[in-house]
Design a protein around this motif. Structure first.
Motif, short mmCIF file in Angstrom:
data_model
loop_
_atom_site.label_atom_id
_atom_site.label_comp_id
_atom_site.label_asym_id
_atom_site.label_seq_id
_atom_site.Cartn_x
_atom_site.Cartn_y
_atom_site.Cartn_z
N HIS A 203 0.88 -1.15 0.00
CA HIS A 203 0.00 0.00 0.00
C HIS A 203 0.93 1.22 0.00
N LYS B 287 -3.24 -0.61 -3.13
CA LYS B 287 -3.94 0.63 -2.84
C LYS B 287 -2.96 1.80 -2.79
N HIS C 134 -8.00 1.70 -7.58
CA HIS C 134 -7.53 1.59 -6.20
C HIS C 134 -6.72 2.79 -5.74
#
Lengths: 316, 366
Positions: B156, B188, B216
């Motif tokens: 992420h 993400k 995302h």
């Protein structure tokens, strides 16, 4: 087709190349490498980046010229530009039978001036005298050889080769242009420091020198050449050698403007502002070179004089 | 390598053009011809915030570099040299590249805010015209992603930017999207940006599209008085301290972000703009000689004397400002020329240290 067909345009080409080499050397190279154009922020006009089109490596010249010559201007024993270690240019330099050849050495220095400037840093005369070791020159020597190779390759091999059958003509043309530049540069520079009336100084006189005395020494130690705009341009404005020595980091094209005030200042305080036509200054320099090949006529009249104006003494 | 570039870079040509170099001659024929230097032509100028009221105008310049441009990675910056008319002087400043990573010779964009004191940014935004030539350096900087389509990770990522600090971050997002980053990547990105107002928000349309698309990437825009808070970030990314983060913006924002991530957090990479240091007094502040790693209180003496007092041995010659042996780059701060009294605060300025005295804090590359 005989070579003679090319002779007329050939002459024009040599003239053009000579002019370009003179401008590159004097108005651009000398002045850019003084840092006069560093303020522009342009790397190609930066004193740390620029190298000029002659056999003396710019890096070494900046040390011997910008630092040594411009800081210790006309101090005997410190400023190596006095006679370039070859000539006797001041009567305080002790006479030796070697100096009988003064005019010959000066003539040779003029012909090979760029080479003289390149070798200047090696202090060959000090090696002969034994005050400098050969090893100290190793690095300088390498730098000079690298530059000499590049310059010779370009002027005497590659460009002549590009012109094919005209190789010898191009070779001769390039050699001629370098010669013209040598003769011109030598004369302009010698007129800047060696005409009659220019003062020299002893190390003792300049110990703990004030800033004011430094300016005074620069004034007395340089000489100008009067003339038109073209002369100033072709001499890289070193026809204003006095202004150049007072303010070596100001763009040279400004010297004519400065000269007006400097001259007024000199008149106000009764300081000699040494100037004259190119002819007058050249004659004066030539006379000095010839006269100083012989021993001094008589000792200096005033032993405590701060400046030696040798010509008057000798003329008497 | 084409035949032309081979020829231009050849030793023979270098020997023929010695000592001035091939580029000195090429540029006389065409400013877009270069063998080693990098230059660029402005091919498009677009105003990014025509509605802006509170902040200065921002423009995106599209540049066509010479073939010598080696390309850049997203997040890098470039030095831009501009010959400003009427000054005969070339000013060089750094700007982040706002376009996606480029390959050699490819076009890039710079998105520039016209600072009030910034001669260069003001000129580029308001006065530069299509066709204008600029001097460039190659791209530089470590504020870059290790993430790409070719080397994906499952991490992420967090991007935090403020004001025009959005430009390198935008380059990173644009690169990822261009190279195939989408909703199926299952990685993400949380993108948090602070702008003065909605009208001042640059790239607004593009950010809206990015937010809407299935990729995302969560875009969070904050306006006006909303400042960065650790609390809010924790709400968005609970484990932010262990998440790779890129933050770029004004010093104040970066200070807050640094506090939140903790000292020396290797997950946080920052880039920030320093406000220009203006003279603070005569002999106050500190003088740093960055290469030697020495810092001392400013005594008011010249930089050369202060360096020598610290035991450094910088090169010098005349010690009176005439020979240029002692020139060094002042990276930060203000110096006074002791001969003329002239003060100067330009960043990355070359000064003769023998006649330059620091006024307030000052850093020199020595």
């Amino acid at each position: 087709m005989p070579c003679s067909t090319f002779r007329r345009p050939g002459r024009l080409a040599v003239a053009a190349l000579s002019v370009s080499k003179i401008l590159e050397n004097m108005e651009i190279g000398h002045n850019v490498m003084h840092g006069q154009y560093d303020w522009m922020g342009d790397p190609k006009l930066n004193s740390r980046i620029y190298d000029w089109d002659n056999v003396c490596p710019g890096e070494q010249w900046k040390y011997s010229h910008n630092y040594i010559h411009h800081t210790f201007t006309n101090i005997l024993g410190k400023d190596r530009d006095i006679g370039y270690g070859i000539l006797r240019m001041d009567e305080d330099q002790k006479w030796h039978p070697y100096y009988l050849g003064n005019p010959v050495y000066a003539f040779l220095l003029m012909i090979f001036f760029e080479w003289g400037v390149a070798m200047h840093d090696l202090e060959v005369e000090n090696i002969v005298k034994g005050t400098r070791k050969m090893e100290e020159n190793a690095q300088l020597h390498r730098g000079i050889m690298a530059k000499v190779k590049r310059q010779a390759l370009k002027d005497y091999l590659l460009f002549p080769a590009l012109t094919g059958p005209l190789f010898p003509l191009t070779f001769a043309g390039n050699a001629a242009a370098n010669l013209v530049r040598n003769v011109w540069a030598f004369n302009i520079i010698f007129c800047g420091h060696f005409p009659a009336g220019v003062a020299t100084f002893t190390e003792e006189e300049c110990e703990n020198e004030s800033r004011g005395h430094w300016y005074y020494r620069q004034l007395l130690g340089s000489a100008n050449i009067t003339g038109g705009k073209l002369l100033h341009l072709m001499s890289g404005n070193l026809s204003h050698q006095i202004e150049h020595h007072l303010f070596p980091d100001i763009p040279a094209r400004r010297y004519p403007e400065l000269a007006v005030e400097v001259k007024q200042m000199c008149e106000k305080y009764g300081i000699e502002y040494n100037t004259g036509t190119l002819g007058k200054q050249l004659f004066s320099v030539a006379k000095k070179i010839v006269r100083l090949s012989l021993p001094n006529g008589k000792p200096k009249t005033s032993p405590d004089a701060t400046a030696s104006t040798a010509d008057e003494t000798a003329a008497a | 390598m084409t035949l032309t570039t081979k020829l231009l870079g050849s030793k023979t040509l270098a020997a023929l053009t010695a000592p001035h170099g091939v580029d000195r001659y090429l540029e006389m024929f065409n400013p877009m011809w270069a063998a080693t230097e990098v230059r660029a032509r402005v091919v498009d100028i677009r105003r990014e915030n025509p509605e802006a009221t509170g902040s200065a105008p921002v423009a995106t310049l599209t540049l066509q570099p010479t073939s010598t441009w080696r390309g850049h990675r997203a997040g890098q910056y470039v030095q831009v040299g501009v010959d400003i008319p009427g000054t005969a002087r070339r000013f060089t400043r750094c700007f982040s590249i706002s376009s996606a990573a480029s390959l050699p010779g490819e076009r890039i964009t710079l998105t520039i805010r016209a600072n009030d004191e910034g001669q260069v940014s003001k000129f580029l935004v308001s006065e530069a015209k299509v066709g204008q030539m600029l001097h460039l350096s190659q791209a530089d900087g470590d504020f870059t992603l290790h993430e790409s389509a070719a080397t994906p990770t499952n991490n992420h990522l967090v991007m935090i930017s403020g004001g025009s600090g959005i430009t390198p971050v935008m380059a990173q997002i644009r690169t990822l999207l261009r190279d195939g980053y989408d909703g199926r990547a299952n990685r993400k990105i949380t993108f948090l940006h602070f702008a003065r107002s909605e009208a001042d928000q640059i790239f607004a349309d593009e950010l809206a599209q990015i937010a809407e698309a299935d990729n995302h990437i969560d875009v969070h825009l904050r306006y006006g008085d909303q400042t960065f808070s650790e609390f809010e970030l924790r709400r968005l990314v609970p484990d932010f301290r262990n998440t790779d983060t890129w933050a770029c913006g004004p010093g104040g924002l970066i200070d807050l972000v640094r506090d939140a991530y903790g000292e020396e957090n290797p997950r946080l990479r920052v880039e920030f703009f320093k406000p220009p240091t203006i003279a603070a007094g005569n002999a106050e502040g500190e003088v740093s000689f960055t290469r030697a790693g020495e810092t001392a209180e400013n005594t008011g003496a010249t930089l050369l004397e202060q360096a020598e007092a610290l035991g450094l041995k910088p090169e010098f010659g005349c010690r009176m400002g005439i020979c240029f042996s002692c020139v060094k780059t002042k990276t930060d701060g203000t110096v006074r020329n002791v001969l003329t009294g002239e003060e100067s605060s330009l960043p990355d300025e070359e000064v003769r240290i023998c006649v330059s005295a620091p006024v307030g804090s000052c850093s020199v590359d020595l």
